[in-house]
Motif scaffolding. Structure first.
Motif, short mmCIF file in Angstrom:
data_model
loop_
_atom_site.label_atom_id
_atom_site.label_comp_id
_atom_site.label_asym_id
_atom_site.label_seq_id
_atom_site.Cartn_x
_atom_site.Cartn_y
_atom_site.Cartn_z
N PRO A 183 -30.08 -13.20 25.90
CA PRO A 183 -31.10 -13.55 26.90
C PRO A 183 -32.51 -13.29 26.38
O PRO A 183 -32.74 -12.33 25.64
CB PRO A 183 -30.77 -12.61 28.08
CG PRO A 183 -29.35 -12.22 27.89
CD PRO A 183 -29.15 -12.18 26.40
N LEU A 184 -33.45 -14.15 26.76
CA LEU A 184 -34.86 -13.86 26.51
C LEU A 184 -35.28 -12.74 27.45
O LEU A 184 -34.61 -12.46 28.46
CB LEU A 184 -35.72 -15.10 26.70
CG LEU A 184 -35.80 -15.75 28.08
CD1 LEU A 184 -36.80 -15.06 29.00
CD2 LEU A 184 -36.14 -17.22 27.97
N GLN A 185 -36.40 -12.11 27.14
CA GLN A 185 -36.87 -11.01 27.96
C GLN A 185 -38.39 -11.04 28.06
O GLN A 185 -39.09 -11.32 27.09
CB GLN A 185 -36.40 -9.67 27.40
CG GLN A 185 -36.69 -8.48 28.32
CD GLN A 185 -36.12 -7.19 27.76
OE1 GLN A 185 -36.79 -6.50 26.98
NE2 GLN A 185 -34.90 -6.84 28.13
N VAL A 186 -38.88 -10.72 29.25
CA VAL A 186 -40.32 -10.66 29.49
C VAL A 186 -40.59 -9.53 30.47
O VAL A 186 -39.79 -9.27 31.38
CB VAL A 186 -40.85 -12.01 30.00
CG1 VAL A 186 -40.25 -12.37 31.34
CG2 VAL A 186 -42.36 -12.02 30.07
N PHE A 201 -41.81 -5.12 36.51
CA PHE A 201 -40.39 -5.48 36.41
C PHE A 201 -40.10 -6.27 35.14
O PHE A 201 -41.01 -6.83 34.51
CB PHE A 201 -39.94 -6.26 37.65
CG PHE A 201 -40.73 -7.51 37.96
CD1 PHE A 201 -40.35 -8.73 37.42
CD2 PHE A 201 -41.84 -7.45 38.79
CE1 PHE A 201 -41.07 -9.88 37.71
CE2 PHE A 201 -42.56 -8.60 39.10
CZ PHE A 201 -42.17 -9.82 38.56
N VAL A 202 -38.83 -6.30 34.77
CA VAL A 202 -38.37 -6.97 33.56
C VAL A 202 -37.46 -8.13 33.94
O VAL A 202 -36.54 -7.97 34.76
CB VAL A 202 -37.64 -6.00 32.62
CG1 VAL A 202 -37.05 -6.74 31.43
CG2 VAL A 202 -38.58 -4.90 32.15
N VAL A 203 -37.72 -9.29 33.34
CA VAL A 203 -36.94 -10.51 33.59
C VAL A 203 -36.12 -10.83 32.34
O VAL A 203 -36.63 -10.75 31.22
CB VAL A 203 -37.88 -11.70 33.91
CG1 VAL A 203 -37.08 -12.98 34.09
CG2 VAL A 203 -38.70 -11.40 35.16
N GLU A 204 -34.87 -11.20 32.55
CA GLU A 204 -34.02 -11.64 31.44
C GLU A 204 -33.30 -12.93 31.82
O GLU A 204 -33.10 -13.22 33.00
CB GLU A 204 -32.96 -10.59 31.10
CG GLU A 204 -33.46 -9.42 30.31
CD GLU A 204 -32.33 -8.54 29.82
OE1 GLU A 204 -31.15 -8.83 30.15
OE2 GLU A 204 -32.62 -7.58 29.10
N GLY A 205 -32.91 -13.70 30.79
CA GLY A 205 -32.09 -14.87 31.06
C GLY A 205 -32.39 -16.04 30.14
O GLY A 205 -32.80 -15.86 28.99
N TYR A 206 -32.20 -17.24 30.69
CA TYR A 206 -32.31 -18.48 29.94
C TYR A 206 -33.11 -19.49 30.76
O TYR A 206 -33.12 -19.43 31.99
CB TYR A 206 -30.91 -19.04 29.63
CG TYR A 206 -30.05 -18.08 28.85
CD1 TYR A 206 -30.02 -18.10 27.47
CD2 TYR A 206 -29.28 -17.11 29.51
CE1 TYR A 206 -29.24 -17.19 26.75
CE2 TYR A 206 -28.51 -16.20 28.80
CZ TYR A 206 -28.49 -16.25 27.42
OH TYR A 206 -27.73 -15.34 26.72
N VAL A 207 -33.77 -20.41 30.05
CA VAL A 207 -34.63 -21.40 30.71
C VAL A 207 -34.27 -22.79 30.20
O VAL A 207 -34.18 -23.00 28.99
CB VAL A 207 -36.11 -21.10 30.44
CG1 VAL A 207 -36.99 -22.19 31.04
CG2 VAL A 207 -36.50 -19.74 30.99
N ASP A 208 -34.09 -23.74 31.11
CA ASP A 208 -33.85 -25.14 30.74
C ASP A 208 -35.17 -25.88 30.58
O ASP A 208 -36.22 -25.44 31.07
CB ASP A 208 -33.01 -25.84 31.82
CG ASP A 208 -31.58 -25.34 31.85
OD1 ASP A 208 -31.06 -24.95 30.79
OD2 ASP A 208 -30.98 -25.33 32.94
N GLY A 209 -35.12 -27.03 29.92
CA GLY A 209 -36.33 -27.82 29.77
C GLY A 209 -36.10 -29.05 28.93
O GLY A 209 -34.95 -29.50 28.74
N THR A 210 -37.18 -29.62 28.41
CA THR A 210 -37.13 -30.81 27.57
C THR A 210 -38.15 -30.67 26.44
O THR A 210 -39.12 -29.93 26.53
CB THR A 210 -37.45 -32.09 28.36
OG1 THR A 210 -38.76 -31.97 28.94
CG2 THR A 210 -36.42 -32.34 29.45
#
Length: 201
Positions: A105-108, A124-133
């Motif tokens: 997972p990415l983290q920010v 707070f800390v965010v984790e996960g994946y992001v869709d796009g083009t």
């Protein structure tokens, strides 16, 4: 688009809190060639390549809940992966997803400047994946993680913005970036060997 918009949905009662940044620049490398994965890497902004940045972030005009000034710090490398294979025409619009290193997972880290990186109000800390083009012809990388899918979540919170961003909240994000070259339009003027992923004014 001139910035990044994101929303946090509190799972307990579906309350949605919107946040945004007016101006965002990302630093990274684009790799050419067939079957290259990841084909793009986004690095935390470095002081060497962004001497005007003093806090490791080049995300400006960010507004948290209650109109607090906010900082968003990328805490690991991000990788851009293509879904499917591009044609030889170099004019495809590729579906992509964004991850951390080696598909982790990415983290920010998001925090209000009034509380600082160790504050307890909004941190707070965010984790996960992001869709796009990725539009090859226009050289535009767009993120569109919508529908509160759960791909991006808050995984820890030293401060949950007075209850609006507790752990487990899900996040939507929308943004668009033009792949730039070293030029007067790029605030990271010392970059000479990589292509900055830069939001053009």
């Amino acid at each position: 688009m001139s910035g990044v918009a994101f929303s946090v949905k509190r799972v307990s009662d579906s309350t949605v809190t919107s946040m945004s940044c007016d101006d965002v620049n990302l630093e990274g490398e684009v790799h050419s060639g067939s079957g290259v994965d990841p084909f793009m890497e986004i690095k935390p902004v470095s002081l060497l390549n962004a001497p005007d940045i003093v806090d490791g972030s080049e995300r400006k005009g960010c507004i948290a809940p209650f109109s607090l000034d906010m900082r968003i710090i990328q805490t690991n490398d991000w990788e851009v992966h293509a879904l499917g294979t591009a044609s030889a025409s170099a004019t495809d619009v590729l579906n992509i997803y964004l991850s951390g290193p080696n598909d982790a997972p990415l983290q920010v880290h998001v925090y209000a400047t009034s509380g600082g990186p160790t504050g307890t109000t909004c941190n707070f800390v965010v984790e996960g994946y992001v869709d796009g083009t990725f539009d090859e012809a226009a050289q535009v990388l767009a993120f569109d993680e919508s529908g509160f899918s759960g791909d991006l979540t808050i995984v820890s919170a030293a401060g949950d913005c007075l209850g609006l961003t507790p752990v487990g909240s899900v996040i939507d994000v929308n943004s668009s970036f033009k792949i730039g070259t070293d030029s007067v339009w790029n605030t990271k003027g010392n970059i000479t060997e990589v292509y900055p992923i830069n939001l053009m004014p």
